[in-house]
Design a protein around this motif. Sequence first.
Motif, PDB file in Angstrom:
ATOM      1  N   UNK A 247      23.379   5.631  -8.554  1.00  0.00           N
ATOM      2  CA  UNK A 247      22.498   5.466  -7.395  1.00  0.00           C
ATOM      3  C   UNK A 247      21.069   5.333  -7.906  1.00  0.00           C
ATOM      4  N   UNK A 248      20.379   4.290  -7.447  1.00  0.00           N
ATOM      5  CA  UNK A 248      19.012   4.022  -7.891  1.00  0.00           C
ATOM      6  C   UNK A 248      18.063   3.938  -6.699  1.00  0.00           C
ATOM      7  N   UNK A 249      16.824   4.344  -6.946  1.00  0.00           N
ATOM      8  CA  UNK A 249      15.726   4.061  -6.029  1.00  0.00           C
ATOM      9  C   UNK A 249      14.720   3.218  -6.784  1.00  0.00           C
ATOM     10  N   UNK A 250      14.259   2.155  -6.145  1.00  0.00           N
ATOM     11  CA  UNK A 250      13.319   1.222  -6.756  1.00  0.00           C
ATOM     12  C   UNK A 250      12.036   1.241  -5.937  1.00  0.00           C
ATOM     13  N   UNK A 251      10.948   1.725  -6.528  1.00  0.00           N
ATOM     14  CA  UNK A 251       9.652   1.764  -5.856  1.00  0.00           C
ATOM     15  C   UNK A 251       8.924   0.457  -6.137  1.00  0.00           C
ATOM     16  N   UNK A 252       8.659  -0.319  -5.086  1.00  0.00           N
ATOM     17  CA  UNK A 252       8.026  -1.627  -5.219  1.00  0.00           C
ATOM     18  C   UNK A 252       6.529  -1.517  -4.951  1.00  0.00           C
ATOM     19  N   UNK A 253       5.737  -2.491  -5.422  1.00  0.00           N
ATOM     20  CA  UNK A 253       4.284  -2.451  -5.212  1.00  0.00           C
ATOM     21  C   UNK A 253       3.911  -2.389  -3.740  1.00  0.00           C
ATOM     22  N   UNK A 254       2.857  -1.645  -3.428  1.00  0.00           N
ATOM     23  CA  UNK A 254       2.446  -1.436  -2.049  1.00  0.00           C
ATOM     24  C   UNK A 254       2.008  -2.692  -1.324  1.00  0.00           C
ATOM     25  N   UNK A 255       1.578  -3.718  -2.069  1.00  0.00           N
ATOM     26  CA  UNK A 255       1.090  -4.943  -1.426  1.00  0.00           C
ATOM     27  C   UNK A 255       2.218  -5.830  -0.914  1.00  0.00           C
ATOM     28  N   UNK A 256       3.449  -5.530  -1.288  1.00  0.00           N
ATOM     29  CA  UNK A 256       4.559  -6.377  -0.864  1.00  0.00           C
ATOM     30  C   UNK A 256       4.841  -6.216   0.623  1.00  0.00           C
ATOM     31  N   UNK A 257       5.117  -7.341   1.282  1.00  0.00           N
ATOM     32  CA  UNK A 257       5.489  -7.326   2.684  1.00  0.00           C
ATOM     33  C   UNK A 257       6.954  -6.930   2.815  1.00  0.00           C
ATOM     34  N   UNK A 258       7.250  -5.984   3.721  1.00  0.00           N
ATOM     35  CA  UNK A 258       8.618  -5.497   3.895  1.00  0.00           C
ATOM     36  C   UNK A 258       9.564  -6.631   4.311  1.00  0.00           C
ATOM     37  N   UNK A 259       9.074  -7.554   5.128  1.00  0.00           N
ATOM     38  CA  UNK A 259       9.915  -8.667   5.544  1.00  0.00           C
ATOM     39  C   UNK A 259      10.308  -9.560   4.378  1.00  0.00           C
ATOM     40  N   UNK A 260       9.384  -9.752   3.432  1.00  0.00           N
ATOM     41  CA  UNK A 260       9.693 -10.550   2.238  1.00  0.00           C
ATOM     42  C   UNK A 260      10.798  -9.898   1.431  1.00  0.00           C
ATOM     43  N   UNK A 261      10.702  -8.582   1.278  1.00  0.00           N
ATOM     44  CA  UNK A 261      11.706  -7.855   0.507  1.00  0.00           C
ATOM     45  C   UNK A 261      13.059  -7.910   1.227  1.00  0.00           C
ATOM     46  N   UNK A 262      13.041  -7.696   2.547  1.00  0.00           N
ATOM     47  CA  UNK A 262      14.286  -7.737   3.319  1.00  0.00           C
ATOM     48  C   UNK A 262      14.936  -9.122   3.234  1.00  0.00           C
ATOM     49  N   UNK A 263      14.124 -10.182   3.256  1.00  0.00           N
ATOM     50  CA  UNK A 263      14.661 -11.527   3.133  1.00  0.00           C
ATOM     51  C   UNK A 263      15.298 -11.766   1.778  1.00  0.00           C
ATOM     52  N   UNK A 264      14.685 -11.223   0.728  1.00  0.00           N
ATOM     53  CA  UNK A 264      15.239 -11.362  -0.615  1.00  0.00           C
ATOM     54  C   UNK A 264      16.573 -10.637  -0.726  1.00  0.00           C
ATOM     55  N   UNK A 265      16.663  -9.452  -0.126  1.00  0.00           N
ATOM     56  CA  UNK A 265      17.911  -8.686  -0.156  1.00  0.00           C
ATOM     57  C   UNK A 265      19.006  -9.434   0.603  1.00  0.00           C
ATOM     58  N   UNK A 266      18.675  -9.970   1.779  1.00  0.00           N
ATOM     59  CA  UNK A 266      19.667 -10.705   2.569  1.00  0.00           C
ATOM     60  C   UNK A 266      20.175 -11.940   1.819  1.00  0.00           C
TER      61      UNK A 266
END
Length: 252
Positions: free
Chosen positions: A123-142
Amino acid sequence: MREQPEQQAPPVQRLRVRYAKRGRLRFSSHRDFSRVFERAVARARIPMAWSSGFHPHPRISYAGAAPTGAASEAEYLEIGLAEVSDPAAVRAALADSLPDGLDVLEVVESPGGALAPLLEASVWRVALPGALDRGTVAGAVAAFLAREEVLVERVTKRGPRTFDARAAVVSLEVVPPEVAGTGAGSGAESGAGCGLALVLRHTEPAVRAEDVLSGLRTASGADLGPRPLLTRLAQGPLREDGSVADPLAASE
């Protein structure tokens, strides 16, 4: 004829150890840690069993070490002892002998059998940079999860190798910053705008959490910013529901 070395007695007890790599110590390599740990068992006067042969060494078996640069709350090893010892006393002695950031969390007696095969997933947790837009990350995951295969390349000791990052992912989701940062005392650094929760199946060849991040970029074309902080929270047997069990539970 060269004189044969003395044969050492087998261990009379085996103990399994869970330890953490925190803060700057996450940059220590597996080789660095093994040297530090061998010095620690000597300072702590743990009654180690030794291997036979011309170059005997303390009986220490490492399993599932995290990559250099990743923090971890779930690193495992097993030691063989020449004398029966109290696991709690061994834990205390090791804690006093290891540097801060390499922290012994649990010591239990081994029930027998090999430890490494129990570490089926992590199990991993990945802390991403604060400037990233959550929607961009969610789109990448999808986009990543929608693919049947996501090939990524990583340079190994044997040269470049190609891995299917998608096949190793049990689950992957976007989480808020308070979840991505695992909290005070865990060794993870907070401040990320969002993060990822990842359950990764241990495959052969091994797919790392950083390979999954490369796969996200490959699948979506999204820029996820500079190298994020990776923290392994657990590793052990993979349950049918996709969660990861405690590999030491059967030892207690």
